[in-house]
Design a protein around this motif. Sequence first.
Motif, short mmCIF file in Angstrom:
data_model
loop_
_atom_site.label_atom_id
_atom_site.label_comp_id
_atom_site.label_asym_id
_atom_site.label_seq_id
_atom_site.Cartn_x
_atom_site.Cartn_y
_atom_site.Cartn_z
N ALA A 75 0.85 -1.19 0.00
CA ALA A 75 0.00 0.00 0.00
C ALA A 75 0.89 1.24 0.00
O ALA A 75 1.73 1.41 0.88
CB ALA A 75 -0.92 0.00 1.22
N ASP A 76 0.70 2.07 -1.00
CA ASP A 76 1.50 3.28 -1.18
C ASP A 76 0.70 4.49 -0.72
O ASP A 76 -0.33 4.82 -1.32
CB ASP A 76 1.90 3.41 -2.65
CG ASP A 76 2.74 4.64 -2.92
OD1 ASP A 76 3.48 5.06 -2.01
OD2 ASP A 76 2.67 5.16 -4.04
N VAL A 77 1.17 5.16 0.32
CA VAL A 77 0.48 6.33 0.88
C VAL A 77 1.32 7.57 0.61
O VAL A 77 2.53 7.57 0.82
CB VAL A 77 0.25 6.16 2.40
CG1 VAL A 77 -0.46 7.38 2.98
CG2 VAL A 77 -0.56 4.90 2.67
N ALA A 78 0.67 8.63 0.15
CA ALA A 78 1.38 9.87 -0.15
C ALA A 78 2.10 10.37 1.10
O ALA A 78 1.52 10.37 2.20
CB ALA A 78 0.41 10.93 -0.66
N ARG A 87 -2.07 6.27 -2.78
CA ARG A 87 -1.72 6.49 -4.19
C ARG A 87 -1.80 5.21 -5.02
O ARG A 87 -1.93 5.28 -6.24
CB ARG A 87 -0.32 7.08 -4.30
CG ARG A 87 -0.12 8.39 -3.56
CD ARG A 87 1.21 9.00 -3.86
NE ARG A 87 2.33 8.14 -3.47
CZ ARG A 87 3.61 8.47 -3.58
NH1 ARG A 87 3.93 9.65 -4.09
NH2 ARG A 87 4.57 7.64 -3.20
N GLY A 88 -1.69 4.08 -4.35
CA GLY A 88 -1.74 2.85 -5.13
C GLY A 88 -1.56 1.62 -4.27
O GLY A 88 -1.17 1.70 -3.10
N ARG A 89 -1.87 0.48 -4.87
CA ARG A 89 -1.66 -0.82 -4.23
C ARG A 89 -1.12 -1.79 -5.27
O ARG A 89 -1.35 -1.62 -6.47
CB ARG A 89 -2.97 -1.38 -3.66
CG ARG A 89 -3.57 -0.55 -2.54
CD ARG A 89 -4.82 -1.22 -1.97
NE ARG A 89 -5.51 -0.40 -1.00
CZ ARG A 89 -5.19 -0.34 0.29
NH1 ARG A 89 -4.19 -1.09 0.76
NH2 ARG A 89 -5.86 0.42 1.12
N ASP A 122 -3.04 1.93 -9.32
CA ASP A 122 -2.48 3.17 -8.80
C ASP A 122 -3.01 4.38 -9.56
O ASP A 122 -3.99 4.27 -10.31
CB ASP A 122 -0.95 3.12 -8.82
CG ASP A 122 -0.38 2.91 -10.21
OD1 ASP A 122 -1.14 3.02 -11.20
OD2 ASP A 122 0.83 2.63 -10.34
N LEU A 123 -2.37 5.53 -9.38
CA LEU A 123 -2.83 6.76 -10.01
C LEU A 123 -2.71 6.72 -11.53
O LEU A 123 -3.31 7.54 -12.22
CB LEU A 123 -2.05 7.95 -9.45
CG LEU A 123 -2.21 8.20 -7.94
CD1 LEU A 123 -1.30 9.33 -7.49
CD2 LEU A 123 -3.66 8.52 -7.60
N VAL A 185 1.99 15.46 -5.12
CA VAL A 185 1.59 14.16 -4.59
C VAL A 185 2.36 12.99 -5.21
O VAL A 185 2.30 11.87 -4.71
CB VAL A 185 0.07 13.97 -4.77
CG1 VAL A 185 -0.29 13.69 -6.22
CG2 VAL A 185 -0.48 12.88 -3.87
N GLY A 186 3.10 13.25 -6.28
CA GLY A 186 3.86 12.17 -6.91
C GLY A 186 4.99 12.74 -7.75
O GLY A 186 4.85 13.78 -8.38
#
Length: 231
Positions: A75-78, A87-89, A122-123, A185-186
């Motif tokens: 799990a990707d958290v900003a 932001r994504g998994r 993800d994004l 954010v990325g």
Amino acid sequence: MPSAAERTRTLVQSTCSAVLLIPGLDRAAPHQLMPETRTVGPGGEVLLVLPAGSPAVRAAARAPEDGLTAVLELADVAPVSVPHRIRGRAWLSGALTLGDAIPAEAGRTALRLAVGEAHVDDLWGTGRVEPEDFAAAVPDPLTEHEAELLQHLHSTHGAEVRALGGLLGKRSGSLSAAGTAAVPVGLDRFGLRVRFTGVRCFDARFDFPEPVRDMSELRRALHTLFDAASH
């Protein structure tokens, strides 16, 4: 844009959180199934280090020779405060075995996940990743520093990031002068993603003139981007 394999490889080798999902261990506390470190071997296998007493280690030790079925969920958290921070998994499934040949500190045990398939959401969108594509993929060169870079941009260059809204053309009409925030954010080798919040919340990508390979090229690319927004 980065491929699904590149995005998955980047998540695996980033600092985002990860947990092992193993049938029969549903009652184990999540922190007991979180690898302390993870790396990718030369053949695309994911090498995980956990405490020697972890339920995952005990299950792998009792498993058949060909291992047990497991899923590594990431799990990707900003790293900045922003609405909708996930932001994504990514999910990598395969056979989990003891990594007997992998060095580990005292009290730690290495496990080996032979990736059979992977998925990312993800994004950028969703995608399935084949094992050979994952093995051949290269993580984004900025992933090691992305969190600190985004925090630096947010805290020190907020005005420049907000000014990027002027490059949105017709979409800039979605921004109101009052109450609008612009949060980086990325960040990857292709460009910068900014989340504009206020009356509406939406993301905008600002591409670099060409992909960057290191911090020196990133600084030049950001200066070019900010200069374009200031004119």
